[in-house]
Design a protein around this motif. Sequence first.
Motif, short mmCIF file in Angstrom:
data_model
loop_
_atom_site.label_atom_id
_atom_site.label_comp_id
_atom_site.label_asym_id
_atom_site.label_seq_id
_atom_site.Cartn_x
_atom_site.Cartn_y
_atom_site.Cartn_z
N GLY A 1 56.71 6.13 -16.70
CA GLY A 1 56.28 7.64 -16.64
C GLY A 1 56.35 8.05 -18.11
N ALA A 2 57.09 7.69 -18.92
CA ALA A 2 57.19 7.88 -20.39
C ALA A 2 55.90 7.56 -21.04
CB ALA A 2 58.21 7.63 -20.96
N LEU B 1 62.65 12.38 -24.21
CA LEU B 1 63.39 11.93 -23.11
C LEU B 1 64.54 12.95 -22.65
CD1 LEU B 1 63.51 9.52 -21.08
CD2 LEU B 1 64.95 8.51 -22.80
N PRO B 2 65.59 13.22 -23.44
CA PRO B 2 66.43 14.00 -22.80
C PRO B 2 66.24 15.55 -22.18
CG PRO B 2 66.91 13.45 -25.20
CD PRO B 2 65.66 13.04 -24.83
N ASN B 3 64.94 15.95 -22.59
CA ASN B 3 64.54 17.25 -22.02
C ASN B 3 63.81 16.88 -20.70
OD1 ASN B 3 65.23 19.72 -23.57
ND2 ASN B 3 64.46 18.07 -24.99
N SER B 4 63.55 15.61 -20.14
CA SER B 4 62.81 15.28 -19.18
C SER B 4 63.64 14.21 -17.99
CB SER B 4 61.60 14.25 -19.40
OG SER B 4 60.78 14.89 -20.58
N MET B 5 64.94 14.45 -18.18
CA MET B 5 65.81 13.48 -17.28
C MET B 5 66.31 14.38 -16.28
SD MET B 5 66.02 10.64 -18.64
CE MET B 5 67.44 9.91 -17.79
N THR B 6 65.90 15.77 -15.98
CA THR B 6 66.44 16.42 -14.94
C THR B 6 66.19 15.65 -13.39
OG1 THR B 6 66.56 18.56 -16.09
CG2 THR B 6 66.53 18.58 -13.66
N PRO B 7 64.66 15.45 -13.32
CA PRO B 7 64.31 15.00 -11.94
C PRO B 7 65.13 13.46 -11.78
CG PRO B 7 62.66 14.75 -13.42
CD PRO B 7 63.53 15.38 -14.11
N VAL B 8 65.32 12.76 -13.13
CA VAL B 8 66.04 11.38 -12.90
C VAL B 8 67.36 11.46 -12.23
CG1 VAL B 8 66.57 9.41 -14.22
CG2 VAL B 8 64.37 10.67 -14.73
N TYR C 1 57.59 11.79 -11.31
CA TYR C 1 57.99 12.90 -11.79
C TYR C 1 58.42 12.96 -13.31
CZ TYR C 1 59.12 13.96 -6.82
OH TYR C 1 59.06 13.83 -5.56
N VAL C 2 58.66 11.47 -13.97
CA VAL C 2 58.77 11.38 -15.38
C VAL C 2 57.72 11.78 -16.20
CG1 VAL C 2 59.64 10.01 -17.12
CG2 VAL C 2 60.62 9.95 -14.85
N ARG C 3 56.44 11.25 -15.42
CA ARG C 3 55.04 11.54 -16.12
C ARG C 3 54.84 12.94 -16.11
NH1 ARG C 3 50.33 12.57 -13.33
NH2 ARG C 3 48.48 12.24 -14.47
N ALA C 4 55.19 13.74 -15.14
CA ALA C 4 54.92 15.30 -14.96
C ALA C 4 55.76 15.96 -16.26
CB ALA C 4 55.17 15.65 -13.65
N GLU C 5 57.03 15.64 -16.32
CA GLU C 5 58.05 15.92 -17.29
C GLU C 5 57.44 15.80 -18.65
OE1 GLU C 5 60.70 17.86 -16.87
OE2 GLU C 5 59.97 18.31 -14.66
N PHE C 6 57.00 14.71 -19.09
CA PHE C 6 56.60 14.12 -20.26
C PHE C 6 55.03 15.00 -20.62
CE2 PHE C 6 59.81 11.22 -20.71
CZ PHE C 6 59.72 10.73 -21.80
N LEU C 7 54.00 15.16 -19.55
CA LEU C 7 53.11 15.79 -19.89
C LEU C 7 53.35 17.37 -20.29
CD1 LEU C 7 50.65 14.58 -17.10
CD2 LEU C 7 50.50 14.02 -19.51
N ARG C 8 54.31 17.91 -19.73
CA ARG C 8 54.63 19.19 -19.84
C ARG C 8 55.56 19.55 -21.18
NH1 ARG C 8 59.32 22.41 -19.31
NH2 ARG C 8 60.07 20.52 -18.32
N ASN C 9 56.33 18.61 -21.63
CA ASN C 9 57.16 18.73 -22.85
C ASN C 9 56.39 18.19 -23.92
OD1 ASN C 9 59.48 19.39 -21.36
ND2 ASN C 9 60.00 17.62 -20.91
N ARG C 10 55.39 17.42 -23.93
CA ARG C 10 54.80 16.91 -25.15
C ARG C 10 54.18 17.91 -25.82
NH1 ARG C 10 49.36 13.38 -23.93
NH2 ARG C 10 48.30 15.11 -22.59
N SER C 11 53.90 19.16 -25.10
CA SER C 11 52.85 20.19 -25.85
C SER C 11 53.58 21.23 -26.25
CB SER C 11 51.87 20.68 -24.72
OG SER C 11 52.27 21.13 -23.46
#
Length: 357
Positions: A179-180, A271-278, A238-248
Amino acid sequence: MSAVLDPSLAPEPAVPAAPALSPNQRAWARFKRNRLGYVSLWAFGLLLVLATFAELLSNDRPFVARVDGQWHAPLFDNPSEKALGGDFTTPTDWKDPLIAQILAQPGNLAFFAINRHSADSIDYFDPRMSPSPPDARNWLGTDSKGRDMLARLLYGFRVSIWFALALTFVGTVIGVLAGAVQGYFGGRVDLFLQRFVEIWGAVPELYLLIIFASIFEPSLLLLLVLLALWGWMGLSDYVRAEFLRNRSLEYVKAARALGLSTGQIIWRHVLPNSMTPVITFLPFRMSGAILALTSLDFLGLGVPASTASLGELLKLGKENLDAWWIIVPTFVVLVVTMLLLTFIGDALRDAFDTRKS
């Protein structure tokens, strides 16, 4: 004349401000306020510890034994019956009446576990027919092969829970990595991996399990590898969606402007800001892994037949419907485990929900 000061007009002492809590500390505080989830976490941890050290609670061999002035540690190195004064050179059966007579002699002693049965031990000197109902000799009765049900449950729960932990760990690592990569790089990388996920998800997993079970000897390692090949796909979305949101977001752009490498940006910031769904999905993934192993064992596609597992006990209960002491305790253990993991998952989901105070 000196002025008379009114005590009520005196300034109040300054109250020191409470230290600011980090987001993780605030999430942990919200988790602790959920009493059901917090108690479930402690209860699950206690069950995990008890099952991990099952040999200390249920074992047919003593921890230490003293016979004719010599000390033995049968739990680690079971001596032969002849070394204790018997007639055979085979490992000692500590349920043998002859061994009981030897231990009853003055100066001889042995320290046993609370439940004097192992998962695979059979009491050949028990006059009752198997399966036998609960009594003082076997607290939860015996199965159709004469094995102690309490020991089978304890050892089977350990197999299920540690298999679920291993499968959750492997699936989470692969899912987060996939996902990352998809979410951070996007573009053609994301498009290619998404098509791969769609094709791989269409592969019939159960058919492959049946094929490999007929070719190779069943084992926990083989089952772990096969289930991990598909266990990562749900989490990667879910990780892919979080990375797509946070990278911008601005902090990622600032990190790029400071010259940080791609690996540093992903590891330290995104990664630390995308771990909530994990984190919130971990208990639910564990419960799914336990159910998967139980189902495969029930169908005969899981662990070897000699290995204690919850699915194997359910299968024995189905084959011996009149022996309620086989299926009822197994069902209770399975339901309680699923409920504890569900309560923990609900509490984690609420704890990491920033909309909750």
